[in-house]
Design a protein around this motif. Structure first.
Motif, PDB file in Angstrom:
ATOM      1  N   ARG A  16       5.555 -21.606  31.647  1.00 56.15           N
ATOM      2  CA  ARG A  16       6.794 -21.326  30.925  1.00 56.15           C
ATOM      3  C   ARG A  16       7.960 -22.070  31.574  1.00 56.15           C
ATOM      4  NH1 ARG A  16       5.872 -15.547  32.432  1.00 56.15           N
ATOM      5  NH2 ARG A  16       6.843 -15.265  34.463  1.00 56.15           N
ATOM      6  N   ARG A  17       8.924 -22.359  30.704  1.00 62.81           N
ATOM      7  CA  ARG A  17      10.128 -23.071  31.130  1.00 62.81           C
ATOM      8  C   ARG A  17      11.290 -22.466  30.373  1.00 62.81           C
ATOM      9  NH1 ARG A  17       9.471 -28.720  29.019  1.00 62.81           N
ATOM     10  NH2 ARG A  17       9.829 -27.729  27.037  1.00 62.81           N
ATOM     11  N   SER A  18      12.360 -22.181  31.082  1.00 62.30           N
ATOM     12  CA  SER A  18      13.545 -21.613  30.457  1.00 62.30           C
ATOM     13  C   SER A  18      14.738 -22.511  30.762  1.00 62.30           C
ATOM     14  CB  SER A  18      13.792 -20.200  31.002  1.00 62.30           C
ATOM     15  OG  SER A  18      15.042 -19.733  30.568  1.00 62.30           O
ATOM     16  N   ILE A  19      15.204 -23.215  29.733  1.00 62.45           N
ATOM     17  CA  ILE A  19      16.393 -24.065  29.856  1.00 62.45           C
ATOM     18  C   ILE A  19      17.290 -23.726  28.665  1.00 62.45           C
ATOM     19  CG2 ILE A  19      17.305 -26.411  29.980  1.00 62.45           C
ATOM     20  CD1 ILE A  19      14.540 -27.338  30.897  1.00 62.45           C
ATOM     21  N   PRO A  20      18.439 -23.087  28.905  1.00 58.54           N
ATOM     22  CA  PRO A  20      19.327 -22.748  27.784  1.00 58.54           C
ATOM     23  C   PRO A  20      19.735 -23.994  27.002  1.00 58.54           C
ATOM     24  CG  PRO A  20      20.115 -21.762  29.835  1.00 58.54           C
ATOM     25  CD  PRO A  20      18.994 -22.684  30.193  1.00 58.54           C
ATOM     26  N   GLY A  21      19.939 -23.818  25.701  1.00 54.74           N
ATOM     27  CA  GLY A  21      20.345 -24.934  24.853  1.00 54.74           C
ATOM     28  C   GLY A  21      21.613 -25.605  25.330  1.00 54.74           C
ATOM     29  N   LEU A  22      22.561 -24.809  25.772  1.00 49.71           N
ATOM     30  CA  LEU A  22      23.800 -25.324  26.365  1.00 49.71           C
ATOM     31  C   LEU A  22      24.109 -24.493  27.603  1.00 49.71           C
ATOM     32  CD1 LEU A  22      26.175 -25.867  23.306  1.00 49.71           C
ATOM     33  CD2 LEU A  22      25.219 -27.627  24.782  1.00 49.71           C
ATOM     34  N   PRO A  23      24.754 -25.108  28.588  1.00 49.06           N
ATOM     35  CA  PRO A  23      25.182 -24.322  29.741  1.00 49.06           C
ATOM     36  C   PRO A  23      26.301 -23.371  29.347  1.00 49.06           C
ATOM     37  CG  PRO A  23      25.692 -26.663  30.038  1.00 49.06           C
ATOM     38  CD  PRO A  23      25.074 -26.512  28.712  1.00 49.06           C
ATOM     39  N   GLU A  24      26.562 -22.390  30.200  1.00 46.79           N
ATOM     40  CA  GLU A  24      27.635 -21.439  29.939  1.00 46.79           C
ATOM     41  C   GLU A  24      28.983 -22.157  29.953  1.00 46.79           C
ATOM     42  OE1 GLU A  24      29.452 -17.364  31.865  1.00 46.79           O
ATOM     43  OE2 GLU A  24      27.369 -17.879  32.230  1.00 46.79           O
ATOM     44  N   ALA A  25      29.841 -21.795  29.011  1.00 47.70           N
ATOM     45  CA  ALA A  25      31.172 -22.404  28.944  1.00 47.70           C
ATOM     46  C   ALA A  25      32.107 -21.682  29.910  1.00 47.70           C
ATOM     47  CB  ALA A  25      31.723 -22.329  27.527  1.00 47.70           C
ATOM     48  N   THR A  26      32.936 -22.437  30.573  1.00 50.07           N
ATOM     49  CA  THR A  26      33.939 -21.901  31.487  1.00 50.07           C
ATOM     50  C   THR A  26      35.309 -22.156  30.870  1.00 50.07           C
ATOM     51  OG1 THR A  26      32.542 -22.431  33.383  1.00 50.07           O
ATOM     52  CG2 THR A  26      34.872 -22.048  33.824  1.00 50.07           C
ATOM     53  N   GLU A  27      36.086 -21.085  30.701  1.00 50.08           N
ATOM     54  CA  GLU A  27      37.419 -21.237  30.134  1.00 50.08           C
ATOM     55  C   GLU A  27      38.397 -21.593  31.240  1.00 50.08           C
ATOM     56  OE1 GLU A  27      38.830 -18.250  27.410  1.00 50.08           O
ATOM     57  OE2 GLU A  27      36.776 -17.628  27.022  1.00 50.08           O
ATOM     58  N   ASN A  28      39.233 -22.577  30.985  1.00 51.80           N
ATOM     59  CA  ASN A  28      40.237 -23.017  31.945  1.00 51.80           C
ATOM     60  C   ASN A  28      41.604 -22.556  31.455  1.00 51.80           C
ATOM     61  OD1 ASN A  28      38.310 -24.540  33.540  1.00 51.80           O
ATOM     62  ND2 ASN A  28      38.234 -25.919  31.797  1.00 51.80           N
ATOM     63  N   THR A  29      42.020 -21.389  31.957  1.00 47.61           N
ATOM     64  CA  THR A  29      43.294 -20.821  31.544  1.00 47.61           C
ATOM     65  C   THR A  29      44.115 -20.460  32.777  1.00 47.61           C
ATOM     66  OG1 THR A  29      42.394 -18.590  31.469  1.00 47.61           O
ATOM     67  CG2 THR A  29      42.322 -19.849  29.426  1.00 47.61           C
ATOM     68  N   VAL A  30      45.407 -20.364  32.589  1.00 49.57           N
ATOM     69  CA  VAL A  30      46.314 -19.953  33.659  1.00 49.57           C
ATOM     70  C   VAL A  30      47.251 -18.895  33.090  1.00 49.57           C
ATOM     71  CG1 VAL A  30      48.163 -20.686  35.203  1.00 49.57           C
ATOM     72  CG2 VAL A  30      46.237 -22.207  34.789  1.00 49.57           C
ATOM     73  N   GLU A  31      47.337 -17.780  33.805  1.00 53.47           N
ATOM     74  CA  GLU A  31      48.290 -16.743  33.423  1.00 53.47           C
ATOM     75  C   GLU A  31      49.540 -16.912  34.268  1.00 53.47           C
ATOM     76  OE1 GLU A  31      46.543 -12.873  33.585  1.00 53.47           O
ATOM     77  OE2 GLU A  31      44.818 -13.484  32.399  1.00 53.47           O
ATOM     78  N   ILE A  32      50.693 -16.857  33.623  1.00 50.30           N
ATOM     79  CA  ILE A  32      51.969 -17.061  34.305  1.00 50.30           C
ATOM     80  C   ILE A  32      52.747 -15.750  34.278  1.00 50.30           C
ATOM     81  CG2 ILE A  32      54.141 -18.342  34.272  1.00 50.30           C
ATOM     82  CD1 ILE A  32      52.577 -20.653  33.008  1.00 50.30           C
TER      83      ILE A  32
END
Length: 178
Positions: free
Chosen positions: A20-36
């Protein structure tokens, strides 16, 4: 199905079989946000892809202890980045490192070993084909193709050899959608 690690097929080197092999279709997305402070919400700078986990499961066919020992040597974290090529995806190189803990599948009587890996550059690479071409007449059509997973633009270098001044040239970039 089999996997090559740094150019050596696991089934030949260890006697273990990739089941068996497990490779997600896409990697997890990382949101780039800044709170001010003193401002509602956040400023969004878009998203990027994070590392991609890869899971491999091997069935131990031969002597249990020696096969597990060989697998541990192949996937040892001290080996650094491993070049993985799957038999059903030839030409695609998955660069991953051993991360986590090797575990045993108790349902199979400990005969299946799960090996966790992580791709910090989350996309596989293709075998690279480089072609150099000298344009000797005008107009001349040159086709550039990419067989990778990500669309990439070709790098075009124009060099004027000689003393003749170029008064003009045209470069067209046209994509054909499928």
């Amino acid at each position: 199905m089999d996997v090559s690690v740094n150019g050596e097929w696991i089934s030949e080197a260890t006697g273990a079989v990739l089941v068996r092999r497990s490779i997600p279709g896409l990697p997890e997305a990382t949101e780039n946000t800044v709170e001010i402070a003193e401002r509602d919400g956040a400023i969004d700078f878009g998203s990027t892809y994070g590392p991609r986990p890869v899971g491999l499961g091997f069935f131990i066919t031969g002597d249990y202890d020696s096969t597990v020992s060989l697998l541990m040597r192949k996937f040892n974290t001290r080996r650094g980045v491993l070049d993985l090529v799957f038999s059903d995806r030839p030409g695609k190189h998955y660069f991953a490192q051993y991360r986590g803990t090797m575990s045993w599948d108790e349902e199979t009587g400990n005969r299946v070993i799960d090996i966790p890996l992580k791709m910090y550059d989350p996309f596989p690479e293709s075998n690279e084909r480089i072609t150099e071409l000298t344009i000797t007449r005008s107009p001349q059509v040159v086709s550039v193709q990419s067989i990778g997973d990500e669309r990439a633009s070709p790098v075009i270098v124009l060099t004027n050899v000689g003393t003749t001044t170029l008064n003009g040239f045209t470069i067209k970039n046209e994509y054909q959608t499928e």
